[in-house]
Design a protein around this motif. Structure first.
Motif, PDB file in Angstrom:
ATOM      1  N   PHE A  14       0.831  -1.213   0.000  1.00 13.16           N
ATOM      2  CA  PHE A  14       0.000   0.000   0.000  1.00 13.16           C
ATOM      3  C   PHE A  14       0.861   1.257   0.000  1.00 13.16           C
ATOM      4  O   PHE A  14       0.554   2.237  -0.686  1.00 13.16           O
ATOM      5  N   LEU A  18       0.926   4.131  -2.971  1.00  8.13           N
ATOM      6  CA  LEU A  18       0.721   5.530  -2.593  1.00  8.13           C
ATOM      7  C   LEU A  18       1.883   6.390  -3.082  1.00  8.13           C
ATOM      8  O   LEU A  18       1.688   7.439  -3.700  1.00  8.13           O
ATOM      9  N   GLY A  21       1.896   6.851  -6.807  1.00  6.65           N
ATOM     10  CA  GLY A  21       0.835   7.762  -7.243  1.00  6.65           C
ATOM     11  C   GLY A  21       1.155   9.226  -7.017  1.00  6.65           C
ATOM     12  O   GLY A  21       0.915  10.063  -7.885  1.00  6.65           O
ATOM     13  N   VAL A  22       1.710   9.556  -5.860  1.00  3.54           N
ATOM     14  CA  VAL A  22       1.918  10.983  -5.565  1.00  3.54           C
ATOM     15  C   VAL A  22       3.276  11.488  -6.051  1.00  3.54           C
ATOM     16  O   VAL A  22       3.472  12.694  -6.155  1.00  3.54           O
ATOM     17  N   ALA A  26       2.346  11.268 -10.508  1.00  7.84           N
ATOM     18  CA  ALA A  26       1.818  12.638 -10.489  1.00  7.84           C
ATOM     19  C   ALA A  26       2.728  13.573 -11.283  1.00  7.84           C
ATOM     20  O   ALA A  26       2.253  14.467 -11.990  1.00  7.84           O
ATOM     21  N   MET A  30       1.885  16.226 -14.256  1.00  8.65           N
ATOM     22  CA  MET A  30       1.923  17.666 -13.969  1.00  8.65           C
ATOM     23  C   MET A  30       2.840  18.426 -14.910  1.00  8.65           C
ATOM     24  O   MET A  30       2.648  19.605 -15.132  1.00  8.65           O
TER      25      MET A  30
ATOM     26  N   LEU B 103       3.515   9.005   7.593  1.00  7.59           N
ATOM     27  CA  LEU B 103       3.318   7.634   7.122  1.00  7.59           C
ATOM     28  C   LEU B 103       3.110   6.711   8.318  1.00  7.59           C
ATOM     29  O   LEU B 103       2.195   5.883   8.334  1.00  7.59           O
ATOM     30  N   ILE B 107      -0.142   4.487   9.491  1.00 10.30           N
ATOM     31  CA  ILE B 107      -0.062   3.037   9.757  1.00 10.30           C
ATOM     32  C   ILE B 107      -0.600   2.742  11.166  1.00 10.30           C
ATOM     33  O   ILE B 107      -1.399   1.823  11.370  1.00 10.30           O
ATOM     34  N   TRP B 308       2.014  15.428   0.822  1.00 17.62           N
ATOM     35  CA  TRP B 308       1.216  14.234   0.502  1.00 17.62           C
ATOM     36  C   TRP B 308       0.234  13.851   1.602  1.00 17.62           C
ATOM     37  O   TRP B 308      -0.859  13.367   1.315  1.00 17.62           O
ATOM     38  N   TRP B 362     -11.273  -2.242   4.032  1.00 13.84           N
ATOM     39  CA  TRP B 362     -10.398  -2.246   2.846  1.00 13.84           C
ATOM     40  C   TRP B 362     -10.828  -1.215   1.821  1.00 13.84           C
ATOM     41  O   TRP B 362      -9.994  -0.632   1.123  1.00 13.84           O
ATOM     42  N   ILE B 365      -9.316   2.059   3.015  1.00 14.52           N
ATOM     43  CA  ILE B 365      -7.879   2.175   2.694  1.00 14.52           C
ATOM     44  C   ILE B 365      -7.691   2.560   1.227  1.00 14.52           C
ATOM     45  O   ILE B 365      -6.967   3.504   0.904  1.00 14.52           O
ATOM     46  N   VAL B 366      -8.364   1.824   0.345  1.00 15.06           N
ATOM     47  CA  VAL B 366      -8.205   2.084  -1.087  1.00 15.06           C
ATOM     48  C   VAL B 366      -8.694   3.499  -1.406  1.00 15.06           C
ATOM     49  O   VAL B 366      -8.057   4.244  -2.151  1.00 15.06           O
ATOM     50  N   ILE B 369      -6.219   6.150  -0.467  1.00 10.01           N
ATOM     51  CA  ILE B 369      -5.091   6.199  -1.390  1.00 10.01           C
ATOM     52  C   ILE B 369      -5.516   6.894  -2.692  1.00 10.01           C
ATOM     53  O   ILE B 369      -4.805   7.752  -3.216  1.00 10.01           O
ATOM     54  N   VAL B 373      -3.863  10.370  -4.180  1.00 14.04           N
ATOM     55  CA  VAL B 373      -3.251  10.515  -5.508  1.00 14.04           C
ATOM     56  C   VAL B 373      -3.986  11.586  -6.313  1.00 14.04           C
ATOM     57  O   VAL B 373      -3.369  12.453  -6.936  1.00 14.04           O
ATOM     58  N   LYS B 376      -3.162  15.210  -5.661  1.00 10.79           N
ATOM     59  CA  LYS B 376      -1.931  15.777  -6.207  1.00 10.79           C
ATOM     60  C   LYS B 376      -2.060  16.079  -7.694  1.00 10.79           C
ATOM     61  O   LYS B 376      -1.475  17.037  -8.199  1.00 10.79           O
ATOM     62  N   TRP B 383      -9.464  12.908 -13.848  1.00  2.90           N
ATOM     63  CA  TRP B 383      -8.988  12.960 -12.455  1.00  2.90           C
ATOM     64  C   TRP B 383     -10.023  13.622 -11.557  1.00  2.90           C
ATOM     65  O   TRP B 383     -10.237  13.226 -10.426  1.00  2.90           O
TER      66      TRP B 383
END
Lengths: 311, 411
Positions: A14, A18, A21-22, A26, A30, B103, B107, B308, B362, B365-366, B369, B373, B376, B383
């Motif tokens: 995960f 992540l 993606g960022v 990205a 951009m 991060l 978690i 982020w 779950w 979580i997805v 994420i 993304v 950003k 998007w």
């Protein structure tokens, strides 16, 4: 143990998605994607002529030729005007040509002599048809074979260029007349001197400001200080931008610099010195710190094992 | 006054005055932790250590940083990076730790959600943890202002603009707060007053609040105890008695020191390999290139985005029109606080053994994420649509949680 690795796997997967993606993904979305050509300048004309240094010298140093505006310290020729006067006269200070043969692509130099606005990619600003002439006049030939004469001039410039050009000098000659670098203690007039008296310090500051005003009028805005540009832009951006400013920033008044691949490496080395000075120390210490954490972890694991033995 | 005998050792002397033996027993040697745990239970220690790294590196940076709009940028990028011995190392540690700490927080948070460690007596652990998350966010944001680069300036502009409130034509303008943005900034645009106050918040007020909240967070653990991998409820006195009798294999607990700690330190070691790899070789994700251009109020960057760890909540704001966006954003800020009260199930167990909640977890979580993304990416085309759907899913997940969890009690 198996359970723990499974959990770690889930966390890592995960986190990786992540991150992807960022960051990498990205950034592709951009920023405009520009393919570089590694300083090949394929849009410019290729010349097959072999230059004659002696004849090139006559052409470059002759009356009404290059030295009418450019200095060439390598052959003890002083620039006809100082930087402040030159910037008033031309809008921009013509560079000393001593290192030109060593820094710039041969192909670029030949095309520059023949048609400056075209080689520099500033035809959107200097359109001869509309009466807007580039301050550097095109070379119309000295009576002989023009292509041969251009090749001769380039050969002469190459012959006088020093074998070794330091990163700092490469930066000064290629970028320094428009871009200051305050972390490198450089302004548009060269190295910023230190004075004993405040009056002299202020006088110099005023001279720089006056020069910058002229430059602003010529370029539309003051070109940015490049002290830390190496961290503000990606390496790929810098390379493709220097190679062809229009590709990244359409309509910019920054001319194509014309550096050869080696010339660019030198400039980049200087930008790294001023913008990322800790790079060497970082790369030297990094492995030792990682080794320490590794040893620490192994010892901690052994401790953990012995502690949990009876549990 | 109490009667003091002459002490025969320093330990005894201290013990007479501070009861250090008892303190050590209560806080470490006989602080019982369940044995049935995995490495995710070490994230608290990892967080505490990262916070210590941030504090220490921050103190070193503080000795050279200048909170002045004219000198801030160069004091960071020139003085600290090239004139101060190892200044670059402290800065990279500080920058990378500020990003990585989130991060680990995420978690830690999702570990709590997965194992149901936020309910049945553990509400205060969860709430104090969420408060820590909010104050850490404020701490991260105020710190991001200090280098006074382009992203500091423009992120400061965009985020403080949120305090404008709703449009003046909503509910007779009752939710519109004219002048509030200027009051927060101390000026019409971010300037010296803005930088000075965020500096104060970053180095004084917020760290104090964080330290206080960490104390509360630890204290909140004391009575309900740490959860375990199966959400099993057992008698700690019984388990502790067994352990002290030497039946360590049969006992369900271990003492914090040294048994739990030994595992913590090992996990910390693995984390430090990862952390220092980032510090030395892979730090750009935490130190955005845009912020290496000095702040310029006349030049808006092409893309303005938060760091982020704020992106998911930013993306709950962005796809909506202004007023509904603010409501959604406000909801996102409080949603996780409400978790113990929206979860109607009495079961404390891993999400995978909990019926519908398993899917809820779950999907959450997805969705987080996806939101991160999309937050950003430039808000264009597909998007934008994905972002909108993900934001709606986020809200729907929280709104539906009581019904998702209600049926578990019957089983």
């Amino acid at each position: 143990m198996k359970n723990e690795l499974k959990i770690l796997g889930v966390v890592v997967i995960f986190t990786a998605i992540l991150y992807w993606g960022v960051e990498p993904f990205a950034h592709t979305q951009m920023h405009k994607h520009v393919d570089g050509e590694h300083f090949a300048y394929s849009d410019l004309n290729e010349s097959t002529k072999k230059g004659n240094v002696e004849n090139g010298k006559t052409l470059v140093m002759g009356a009404g030729a290059c030295t009418g505006c450019h200095g060439i310290q390598a052959v003890a020729h002083k620039a006809p005007m100082d930087a402040a006067t030159a910037v008033s006269a031309y809008g921009v200070n013509p560079p000393d040509l001593s290192t030109a043969g060593g820094l710039y692509s041969e192909k670029f130099l030949a095309n520059l002599i023949e048609n400056p606005a075209h080689a520099l990619k500033v035809e959107h600003k200097f359109d001869a048809a509309k009466g807007k002439m580039h301050p550097m006049p095109a070379f119309y030939g000295a009576g002989g074979d023009k292509a041969q004469e251009i090749a001769d001039m380039v050969a002469f410039l190459k012959s006088i260029a020093p074998k070794e050009i330091s990163p700092k000098n490469a930066y000064l000659d290629a970028c320094g007349r428009c871009h200051a670098n305050r972390y490198g203690k450089l302004d548009q007039l060269g190295e910023t001197p230190t004075f004993k008296s405040e009056t002299d310090t202020l006088k110099h500051k005023v001279a720089v400001l006056e020069y910058q005003d002229k430059l602003k009028a010529y370029m539309g805005k003051l070109p940015p200080d490049l002290s830390i540009i190496i961290r503000a832009r990606s390496e790929h951006f810098l390379e493709t931008f220097v190679e062809n400013p229009q590709s990244q920033l359409e309509g910019t008044s920054m001319p194509r610099v014309g550096l050869s691949a080696e010339g660019f490496e030198k400039v980049k080395a200087y930008l790294t010195q001023t913008g990322d000075p800790s790079k060497t120390a970082r790369e030297a210490i990094g492995p030792w710190v990682l080794l320490f954490t590794l040893v620490f972890t192994v010892l901690a694991y052994l401790w953990k094992k012995s502690m949990w033995k009876d549990h | 006054m109490a009667h003091f005998e002459k002490a025969s050792s320093i330990t005894e002397w201290l013990d007479q005055r501070l009861a250090i033996t008892t303190v050590k027993k209560v806080m470490a040697l006989e602080y019982w932790i369940p044995k049935n745990i995995n490495f995710l239970w070490a994230m608290g220690m990892v967080l505490a250590f990262t916070f210590a790294l941030l504090t220490i590196s921050g103190i070193f940076l503080l000795m050279y940083y200048q909170p002045n709009v004219d000198t801030a940028f160069d004091s960071v990028n020139y003085t600290i990076m090239s004139e101060v011995g190892f200044g670059w190392l402290w800065r990279h540690i500080h920058g990378v730790a500020a990003s990585v700490v989130f991060l680990i927080i995420y978690i830690h948070m999702f570990t709590g959600i997965y194992y149901g460690s936020y309910k049945k007596g553990r509400e205060m652990i969860w709430l104090s943890g969420m408060l820590l998350f909010v104050v850490f966010s404020a701490e991260a944001f105020s710190g991001y202002m200090l280098p006074w680069g382009q992203m500091s300036y423009w992120a400061g502009m965009v985020i403080t603009n949120l305090f404008e409130g709703f449009s003046p034509d909503i509910a007779g303008g009752i939710m519109n707060a004219p002048g509030l943005v200027e009051w927060i900034r101390g000026d019409y645009v971010p300037g010296q007053a803005f930088l000075s106050r965020f500096f104060m918040l970053h180095v004084l007020l917020l760290p104090l609040v964080i330290i206080g909240l960490i104390g509360l967070h630890f204290a909140a653990l004391r009575i309900p105890h740490v959860n375990n991998q199966d959400g099993e409820e057992f008698d700690y006195h019984e388990a502790a008695k067994l352990y002290k009798e030497g039946k360590t294999k049969e006992s369900k607990v271990i003492p914090f020191q040294p048994v739990f700690l030994s595992k913590d330190v090992f996990v910390l070691g693995v984390y430090l390999i990862f952390f220092f790899y980032l510090v030395f070789y892979h730090f750009n994700f935490a130190m955005d290139p845009v912020n290496f251009d000095p702040a310029d109020g006349l030049k808006t960057p092409a893309h303005i985005y938060p760091e982020w760890y704020f992106l998911w909540s930013y993306e709950i704001l962005r796809p909506f029109p202004k007023d509904p966006g603010l409501i959604a954003f406000g909801f996102a800020q409080v949603a996780f606080f409400l978790l113990p009260f929206l979860d109607k199930s009495d079961t404390v167990a891993p999400a995978n053994r909990r019926g519908l909640f398993k899917y809820w977890f779950w999907i959450m979580i997805v969705d987080m994420i996806v939101l991160t993304v999309m937050g950003k990416l430039p808000p264009q085309g597909i998007w934008n649509h994905i972002g909108l759907v993900a934001a709606v899913v986020f809200i729907a997940l929280f709104v539906s949680l009581p019904w998702v969890t209600k049926n578990e009690n019957r089983a």
